[in-house]
Design a protein around this motif. Sequence first.
Motif, short mmCIF file in Angstrom:
data_model
loop_
_atom_site.label_atom_id
_atom_site.label_comp_id
_atom_site.label_asym_id
_atom_site.label_seq_id
_atom_site.Cartn_x
_atom_site.Cartn_y
_atom_site.Cartn_z
N GLY A 34 42.48 71.29 18.46
CA GLY A 34 42.59 70.09 18.85
C GLY A 34 43.37 69.62 17.38
O GLY A 34 42.64 68.44 17.01
N ALA A 35 44.52 70.12 17.04
CA ALA A 35 45.18 69.53 15.76
C ALA A 35 46.14 68.63 16.43
O ALA A 35 46.88 68.77 17.43
N ASP A 36 46.42 67.54 15.53
CA ASP A 36 47.57 66.57 15.85
C ASP A 36 48.71 67.06 15.46
O ASP A 36 49.05 67.68 14.33
N PRO A 37 49.89 67.09 16.34
CA PRO A 37 51.18 67.67 15.97
C PRO A 37 51.84 67.34 14.80
O PRO A 37 52.41 67.72 13.86
N ALA A 38 51.49 65.83 14.62
CA ALA A 38 52.34 65.01 13.62
C ALA A 38 51.80 65.52 12.02
O ALA A 38 52.48 65.62 11.03
N THR A 39 50.43 65.78 12.07
CA THR A 39 49.80 66.02 10.84
C THR A 39 49.13 67.45 10.70
O THR A 39 48.99 67.85 9.53
N GLY A 40 49.01 68.07 11.83
CA GLY A 40 48.54 69.41 11.65
C GLY A 40 46.83 69.51 11.44
O GLY A 40 46.44 70.46 11.17
N LYS A 48 34.97 67.04 23.26
CA LYS A 48 35.98 66.51 24.28
C LYS A 48 37.28 66.01 23.64
O LYS A 48 38.18 66.19 24.40
N GLU A 49 37.41 65.19 22.47
CA GLU A 49 38.40 65.05 22.07
C GLU A 49 39.45 65.91 21.49
O GLU A 49 40.65 66.12 21.87
N GLN A 50 38.64 67.00 20.84
CA GLN A 50 39.43 68.24 20.56
C GLN A 50 39.87 69.16 21.51
O GLN A 50 40.84 69.63 21.46
N ALA A 51 39.03 69.08 22.47
CA ALA A 51 39.63 69.87 23.81
C ALA A 51 40.85 69.16 24.50
O ALA A 51 41.62 70.00 24.85
N LYS A 52 40.84 67.81 24.64
CA LYS A 52 41.84 67.24 25.04
C LYS A 52 43.07 67.23 24.31
O LYS A 52 44.19 67.61 24.94
N GLN A 53 43.17 67.38 23.18
CA GLN A 53 44.19 67.45 22.16
C GLN A 53 44.57 68.84 22.22
O GLN A 53 45.87 69.05 22.35
N ALA A 54 43.78 69.61 22.47
CA ALA A 54 44.10 71.35 22.45
C ALA A 54 44.96 71.39 23.65
O ALA A 54 45.93 72.10 23.75
N LEU A 55 44.59 70.63 24.80
CA LEU A 55 45.30 70.83 26.17
C LEU A 55 46.47 70.12 26.14
O LEU A 55 47.58 70.70 26.69
N LEU A 56 46.44 68.98 25.39
CA LEU A 56 47.92 68.26 25.28
C LEU A 56 48.94 69.12 24.54
O LEU A 56 50.16 69.23 25.06
N ASN A 57 48.35 69.74 23.57
CA ASN A 57 49.39 70.75 22.66
C ASN A 57 49.68 71.96 23.69
O ASN A 57 51.05 72.24 23.58
N LEU A 58 48.83 72.38 24.41
CA LEU A 58 49.44 73.56 25.43
C LEU A 58 50.25 72.92 26.33
O LEU A 58 51.24 73.70 26.69
N SER A 59 50.00 71.86 26.95
CA SER A 59 50.97 71.17 27.86
C SER A 59 52.55 71.10 27.34
O SER A 59 53.40 71.27 27.87
#
Length: 127
Positions: A34-40, A48-59
Motif C-alpha cells: 500500500g505505497a503511494d505512487p507519488a512518494t513511495g 483496509k487502507e493499505q490493501a485498497k492502495q495495493a489494489l489500486l497500484n496493481l490496477s
Amino acid sequence: MLETIYTENAPKPIGPYAQAIKVGEFVYPAGQIGADPATGQLVEGSIKEQAKQALLNLSAVLEEAGSSLDQVVKTTCYLSTMENFQEFNEAFGEQFAGHEPARTCFAVQELPLKALCEIEVVAVVKK
C-alpha cells in the motif's frame, strides 16, 4: 516474447525487478504493497487502507499491460498477521466488486517497508 511493463501510476520498484512482465496473453505483476505512487511511502491507516492502495497500484500496472482487476485469475496475499484477515477480506471484496479470483492468503513474518499486506496477482490481457 517478454514485455516489461512500467507505469508512473504505481510505485517505482524498490529493488531490481519490473512492475510487471507480460507474456503472450498473461500479465505477471510484481507484488504490491500500500505505497503511494507519488512518494513511495506507505499510506497511513489500517490494513483496509493499505490493501485498497495495493489494489489500486496493481490496477494501474494491469491497465498499462492491457488488463484489469476483472481479468485477474489468481491472487496471492501476504498479511503481517492473520488478525487482520477479516478487515483485509472486506477491502479485497470491495476492490474486486463481485469478481472472485482464486486466492491464497497467509501470514508472513515481515513485509517491505513494514507493510500490513502485499498482494500479487496473475491476470489475462483483455480481448
